[in-house]
Scaffold this motif. Sequence first.
Motif, PDB file in Angstrom:
ATOM      1  N   PHE A   1     -30.752  46.356  -9.295  1.00 58.71           N
ATOM      2  CA  PHE A   1     -29.493  47.097  -9.168  1.00 58.71           C
ATOM      3  C   PHE A   1     -29.020  47.579 -10.535  1.00 58.71           C
ATOM      4  CE2 PHE A   1     -24.784  46.997  -9.109  1.00 58.71           C
ATOM      5  CZ  PHE A   1     -24.564  48.030  -8.204  1.00 58.71           C
ATOM      6  N   PHE A   2     -29.038  46.685 -11.524  1.00 60.72           N
ATOM      7  CA  PHE A   2     -28.630  47.070 -12.877  1.00 60.72           C
ATOM      8  C   PHE A   2     -29.580  48.104 -13.469  1.00 60.72           C
ATOM      9  CE2 PHE A   2     -26.353  42.764 -13.769  1.00 60.72           C
ATOM     10  CZ  PHE A   2     -25.394  43.106 -12.846  1.00 60.72           C
ATOM     11  N   VAL A   3     -30.875  47.877 -13.297  1.00 57.10           N
ATOM     12  CA  VAL A   3     -31.864  48.810 -13.847  1.00 57.10           C
ATOM     13  C   VAL A   3     -31.751  50.171 -13.164  1.00 57.10           C
ATOM     14  CG1 VAL A   3     -34.336  49.255 -14.066  1.00 57.10           C
ATOM     15  CG2 VAL A   3     -33.443  46.981 -14.559  1.00 57.10           C
ATOM     16  N   GLY A   4     -31.472  50.186 -11.861  1.00 57.56           N
ATOM     17  CA  GLY A   4     -31.281  51.449 -11.155  1.00 57.56           C
ATOM     18  C   GLY A   4     -30.082  52.221 -11.675  1.00 57.56           C
ATOM     19  N   ILE A   5     -28.999  51.518 -11.969  1.00 55.38           N
ATOM     20  CA  ILE A   5     -27.825  52.171 -12.564  1.00 55.38           C
ATOM     21  C   ILE A   5     -28.191  52.759 -13.923  1.00 55.38           C
ATOM     22  CG2 ILE A   5     -25.568  51.709 -13.597  1.00 55.38           C
ATOM     23  CD1 ILE A   5     -25.001  49.787 -11.332  1.00 55.38           C
ATOM     24  N   ALA A   6     -28.944  51.988 -14.714  1.00 53.78           N
ATOM     25  CA  ALA A   6     -29.373  52.487 -16.018  1.00 53.78           C
ATOM     26  C   ALA A   6     -30.235  53.733 -15.875  1.00 53.78           C
ATOM     27  CB  ALA A   6     -30.138  51.395 -16.775  1.00 53.78           C
ATOM     28  N   GLY A   7     -31.152  53.737 -14.907  1.00 53.88           N
ATOM     29  CA  GLY A   7     -31.994  54.905 -14.694  1.00 53.88           C
ATOM     30  C   GLY A   7     -31.206  56.118 -14.241  1.00 53.88           C
ATOM     31  N   ALA A   8     -30.220  55.905 -13.366  1.00 53.89           N
ATOM     32  CA  ALA A   8     -29.392  57.018 -12.907  1.00 53.89           C
ATOM     33  C   ALA A   8     -28.584  57.615 -14.055  1.00 53.89           C
ATOM     34  CB  ALA A   8     -28.458  56.538 -11.793  1.00 53.89           C
ATOM     35  N   LEU A   9     -27.996  56.772 -14.884  1.00 50.52           N
ATOM     36  CA  LEU A   9     -27.239  57.269 -16.040  1.00 50.52           C
ATOM     37  C   LEU A   9     -28.162  57.930 -17.057  1.00 50.52           C
ATOM     38  CD1 LEU A   9     -24.769  54.282 -16.595  1.00 50.52           C
ATOM     39  CD2 LEU A   9     -24.229  56.512 -15.623  1.00 50.52           C
ATOM     40  N   PHE A  10     -29.339  57.353 -17.241  1.00 50.13           N
ATOM     41  CA  PHE A  10     -30.296  57.897 -18.205  1.00 50.13           C
ATOM     42  C   PHE A  10     -30.684  59.327 -17.836  1.00 50.13           C
ATOM     43  CE2 PHE A  10     -34.571  58.217 -20.150  1.00 50.13           C
ATOM     44  CZ  PHE A  10     -34.247  57.862 -21.451  1.00 50.13           C
ATOM     45  N   PHE A  11     -30.866  59.565 -16.547  1.00 48.75           N
ATOM     46  CA  PHE A  11     -31.219  60.914 -16.096  1.00 48.75           C
ATOM     47  C   PHE A  11     -30.009  61.832 -16.037  1.00 48.75           C
ATOM     48  CE2 PHE A  11     -30.667  63.147 -11.984  1.00 48.75           C
ATOM     49  CZ  PHE A  11     -31.269  64.346 -12.346  1.00 48.75           C
ATOM     50  N   ALA A  12     -28.973  61.405 -15.310  1.00 46.30           N
ATOM     51  CA  ALA A  12     -27.877  62.305 -14.991  1.00 46.30           C
ATOM     52  C   ALA A  12     -26.967  62.581 -16.179  1.00 46.30           C
ATOM     53  CB  ALA A  12     -27.057  61.743 -13.826  1.00 46.30           C
ATOM     54  N   VAL A  13     -26.674  61.561 -16.968  1.00 41.96           N
ATOM     55  CA  VAL A  13     -25.695  61.698 -18.044  1.00 41.96           C
ATOM     56  C   VAL A  13     -26.359  61.949 -19.393  1.00 41.96           C
ATOM     57  CG1 VAL A  13     -23.800  60.554 -19.252  1.00 41.96           C
ATOM     58  CG2 VAL A  13     -24.083  60.232 -16.790  1.00 41.96           C
ATOM     59  N   TYR A  14     -27.424  61.203 -19.690  1.00 40.10           N
ATOM     60  CA  TYR A  14     -28.019  61.270 -21.031  1.00 40.10           C
ATOM     61  C   TYR A  14     -29.025  62.413 -21.161  1.00 40.10           C
ATOM     62  CZ  TYR A  14     -30.587  59.823 -25.201  1.00 40.10           C
ATOM     63  OH  TYR A  14     -31.198  59.792 -26.422  1.00 40.10           O
ATOM     64  N   LEU A  15     -30.062  62.427 -20.333  1.00 44.00           N
ATOM     65  CA  LEU A  15     -31.104  63.446 -20.470  1.00 44.00           C
ATOM     66  C   LEU A  15     -30.712  64.773 -19.830  1.00 44.00           C
ATOM     67  CD1 LEU A  15     -34.360  61.392 -19.759  1.00 44.00           C
ATOM     68  CD2 LEU A  15     -33.410  62.047 -21.975  1.00 44.00           C
ATOM     69  N   GLY A  16     -30.182  64.726 -18.632  1.00 39.63           N
ATOM     70  CA  GLY A  16     -29.875  65.949 -17.900  1.00 39.63           C
ATOM     71  C   GLY A  16     -31.049  66.484 -17.116  1.00 39.63           C
ATOM     72  N   ALA A  17     -32.253  66.192 -17.553  1.00 44.73           N
ATOM     73  CA  ALA A  17     -33.478  66.579 -16.853  1.00 44.73           C
ATOM     74  C   ALA A  17     -34.532  65.525 -17.151  1.00 44.73           C
ATOM     75  CB  ALA A  17     -33.957  67.959 -17.298  1.00 44.73           C
ATOM     76  N   ALA A  18     -35.395  65.266 -16.187  1.00 44.77           N
ATOM     77  CA  ALA A  18     -36.377  64.199 -16.374  1.00 44.77           C
ATOM     78  C   ALA A  18     -37.622  64.486 -15.561  1.00 44.77           C
ATOM     79  CB  ALA A  18     -35.778  62.845 -15.961  1.00 44.77           C
TER      80      ALA A  18
END
Length: 358
Positions: free
Chosen positions: A242-259
């Motif tokens: 659950f925590f890692v999934g939140i990190a992955g969602a933020l990593f894509f949506a907020v930080y990278l923007g594209a993945a």
Amino acid sequence: MFYREAGDFKTSYRDDNQTFPIRLDRAGYWIALFVAFCVIPFFVNDYWVNSIFAPFFIYAIAALGLNILTGYAGQVSLGTGGFMAVGAYACYKLMVAFPDINIVFHVLIAGGITAAVGVAFGLPSLRIKGFYLAVATLAAQFFLVWLFNKVAWFYNYSASGQINAPERSVFGIVVTGPNTEAWAKYMICLVFLVGVAWMARNLTRGMTGRKWMGIRDMDIAAEIIGVNPLMAKMSAFAVSSFFVGIAGALFFAVYLGAAEAGESFGITKSFLVLFMVIIGGLGSIFGSFAGAAFMVLMPVLLKNVLVGTMGWPTEIAAELEFIIVGGLIVIFLILEPHGLAQLWRLTKEKLRLWPFPH
């Protein structure tokens, strides 16, 4: 003489079980939160957010998740990058399918979907452990990345194979997309980090955490005294994923923007988060923060000092980073297996006794 319990009386079990038993620690905690929420957002810029704050917050969330699974429950995992990919792609599909729903709910639901996937891949832990479990989670890493690369539905049949985060807002403030301001990106990552850290701390110091640590230390003895191995291990995989999934969602949506799954969430991502946990300290909430901070700040420091100031080639600075990380892992595993968290703990104990010798 100021770092003492003298005069700091406890009148209830709740007070006696505080996370920060010393008044100075509690004051420092609230001051740090005040500065993080009420001071830094007014001065932060794109460079600080994209280079330091956003990756630190997101990797700290991922390290907290892996630390719960490996540090507290004793279940080795090498599939963190794959589970981050699940969170990222789940968040993307939710953002596209339900554009009117708040992005915060998308991130949380993506974490829930990742938790379900983590439990599915955690089932082998009921029969295998150690190296064999590591290989099983490593297989999950490669399978998930392959799945997201080969099944076009996950990236909406895009010709490039990439997923791009559409623009979404929270209370009218844009937090994803190219028009996101630095302070907004900083704040949404910080809010999730504080919430995840609060949840992790309360879980690990309660009955659930004691069950995880019982399974970690000796699973047969824990089962004899009444701990259900199925529930303990599966709950650890669920919370961690659950925590890692939140990190992955933020990593894509907020930080990278594209993945793209192979490039953004490959096996190197799994090892990176694992190195954070090892260097920071297994079985420690603070260790997850310390390891993430070290692994995020060290490349920035080397680049600024070696490349920017001394004029070294970028390739040499990158190779030196690998040498430093590898050497530190060996040193910590041999001399201090509990990592930076244990060094910080020993420093605080010395400070509490200073200037007395005993």
